[in-house]
Write an enzyme that holds these catalytic residues in place. Structure first.
Site, mmCIF file in Angstrom:
data_model
loop_
_atom_site.group_PDB
_atom_site.id
_atom_site.type_symbol
_atom_site.label_atom_id
_atom_site.label_comp_id
_atom_site.label_asym_id
_atom_site.label_seq_id
_atom_site.Cartn_x
_atom_site.Cartn_y
_atom_site.Cartn_z
ATOM 1 N N GLU A 35 0.883 -1.059 0.106
ATOM 2 C CA GLU A 35 0.074 -0.034 -0.146
ATOM 3 C C GLU A 35 0.841 1.109 -0.001
ATOM 4 O OE1 GLU A 35 -1.716 1.942 3.371
ATOM 5 O OE2 GLU A 35 -1.164 0.170 4.761
ATOM 6 N N LYS A 169 -3.352 -1.718 15.605
ATOM 7 C CA LYS A 169 -2.519 -0.815 16.828
ATOM 8 C C LYS A 169 -3.617 -0.661 17.952
ATOM 9 C CE LYS A 169 1.098 1.061 14.370
ATOM 10 N NZ LYS A 169 0.941 1.700 12.924
HETATM 11 N N1 PSU Z 1 -2.618 1.504 10.898
HETATM 12 C C1 PSU Z 1 -1.378 1.695 11.021
HETATM 13 N N2 PSU Z 1 -0.436 2.552 9.735
HETATM 14 C C2 PSU Z 1 -0.951 2.730 8.834
HETATM 15 C C3 PSU Z 1 -2.560 2.956 8.715
HETATM 16 C C4 PSU Z 1 -3.187 2.329 9.514
HETATM 17 O O1 PSU Z 1 -0.576 1.014 11.901
HETATM 18 O O2 PSU Z 1 -0.203 3.107 8.098
HETATM 19 C C5 PSU Z 1 -3.245 3.360 7.324
HETATM 20 C C6 PSU Z 1 -3.410 2.221 6.449
HETATM 21 O O3 PSU Z 1 -3.300 2.629 5.275
HETATM 22 C C7 PSU Z 1 -4.838 2.083 6.780
HETATM 23 C C8 PSU Z 1 -5.157 3.293 7.125
HETATM 24 O O4 PSU Z 1 -5.798 1.486 5.834
HETATM 25 O O5 PSU Z 1 -4.346 3.947 7.810
HETATM 26 C C9 PSU Z 1 -6.799 3.362 7.773
HETATM 27 O O6 PSU Z 1 -6.995 4.806 7.914
HETATM 28 P P1 PSU Z 1 -8.430 4.968 8.574
HETATM 29 O O7 PSU Z 1 -8.272 4.676 10.073
HETATM 30 O O8 PSU Z 1 -8.664 6.518 8.323
HETATM 31 O O9 PSU Z 1 -9.549 4.193 7.794
#
Ligand code: PSU
Ligand code: MN
Length: 322
Positions: A35, A169
């Site tokens: 990604e 996380k």
């Molecule tokens: N969690 C992590 N590192 C990240 C992300 C999530 O530990 O870089 C990124 C990933 O691309 C994930 C996105 O798909 O954040 C999720 O964001 P949101 O919570 O806004 O959906």
């Protein structure tokens, strides 16, 4: 700019595959998706670009072809080249795109970094079945009031891609995330563990029902899901960090507490929540969380590549028998 012109003959929104990836898919050579939100929003410079290249090299060293996915000048691109990786890593203000943003960004000719949801979506369209990342989005703490639940979860319920990552996380509500994955019918397995990993920590405190014992077993599960369903669903493969390599739990708890306090104080919302908390974590742990993050990404790129290779072998075996 050249990219946009090159693609302007294509209908708006159509996806471009890097030539190596198109060739690999044609010849049933294993491919692993990676990604770009992680590069643009998840890691600081210059580590982000270094790691983007390193993850690709690891995938190659295991006999698979890496395909980092993102949007360049309105064109969804499966297999970013070196200049495009650099763009994702260094350009200020690259929008973070989830699945629902892809068409709008394409229509407007925007660049964009794809989240797990959007990356898996494009990977599936291209015919890629295995994807490596660090952490997955999930249910945020306090979601009962904020309704902040990552679109990653919903996307995995309808996107047939196996995502190798190290849990979610602790900035998220881990038990609630697992509950929602269950409701959505997304299969979850630990890789050689029955404990759901907590990203920086080996164990999040929650269990998982299934544990795959090898890359081959993970690949067998992918094949079985294609036959038995849920139809078109994804698969979460959780690869924990070895305990000796995890973040010091005391440091972890402190960083988490202060990060969450600050989030509330500054009233951060929406897409900015995850990058904000990741950044706070990095600062609070004096960069230690970044080192752990990098280790996780390397491990997951390796495991995903091995699973993609095992999957290609199993498919070849099935073809030979039929
Ligand atoms: N969690 C992590 N590192 C990240 C992300 C999530 O530990 O870089 C990124 C990933 O691309 C994930 C996105 O798909 O954040 C999720 O964001 P949101 O919570 O806004 O959906
Ligand atoms: Mn959110």
């Amino acid at each position: 700019m050249r990219k946009r012109e090159a693609a302007s003959n294509e209908p708006v929104g159509s996806m471009v595959l890097g030539s190596e990836i198109a060739e690999a898919l044609r010849r049933a050579i294993p491919v692993v998706a990676l990604e770009s939100t992680l590069i643009s929003h998840g890691l600081p410079r210059p580590d982000n670009l270094e790691l983007a290249h390193e993850a690709e090299e690891i995938v190659r060293s295991e006999g698979a072809v890496p395909a980092t996915i993102g949007m360049v000048g309105g064109v969804p691109k499966v297999g970013l080249d070196a200049a495009e990786l650099e763009l994702m890593a260094t350009r200020e203000g690259i929008p973070k795109l989830s699945v629902r943003d892809l068409a709008l960004a394409a229509a407007m000719g925007s660049h964009g970094a794809t989240t797990v949801a959007a990356t898996a979506h494009l990977a599936a369209k291209a015919g890629i079945r295995v994807f490596a990342t660090g952490g997955l989005g999930g249910v945020h703490r306090g979601a009962r009031e904020s309704w902040d639940v990552s679109a990653d979860l919903v996307a995995l319920a309808r996107t047939p891609v196996a995502v190798v990552r190290s849990g979610v996380k602790s900035i998220l509500d881990v038990p609630a995330t697992l509950e929602l994955l269950e409701s959505l019918g997304v299969p979850v397995a630990g890789f050689r563990t029955t404990r759901f990993p907590g990203f920086y920590l080996t164990d999040s405190g929650s269990p998982v029902d299934w544990s795959v014992r090898s890359e081959e077993e993970a690949a067998r599960a992918i094949l079985a899901l294609e036959v038995l369903g849920p139809d078109g669903c994804g698969f979460v493969i959780s690869n924990p960090l070895p305990e000796a390599e995890q973040l010091d739990p005391t440091l972890h708890d402190r960083a988490l507490r202060t990060g969450l306090e600050e989030l509330k104080r500054r009233n951060v919302r929406g897409k900015d929540v995850t990058p904000f908390l990741l950044d706070r974590f990095r600062e609070e742990t004096g960069g230690e969380s970044l080192e752990v993050n990098k280790r996780i990404l390397r491990n997951n790129a390796r495991l995903a590549a091995r699973i993609a290779v095992a999957l290609a072998d199993l498919r070849a075996g099935e073809r030979a028998r039929s």
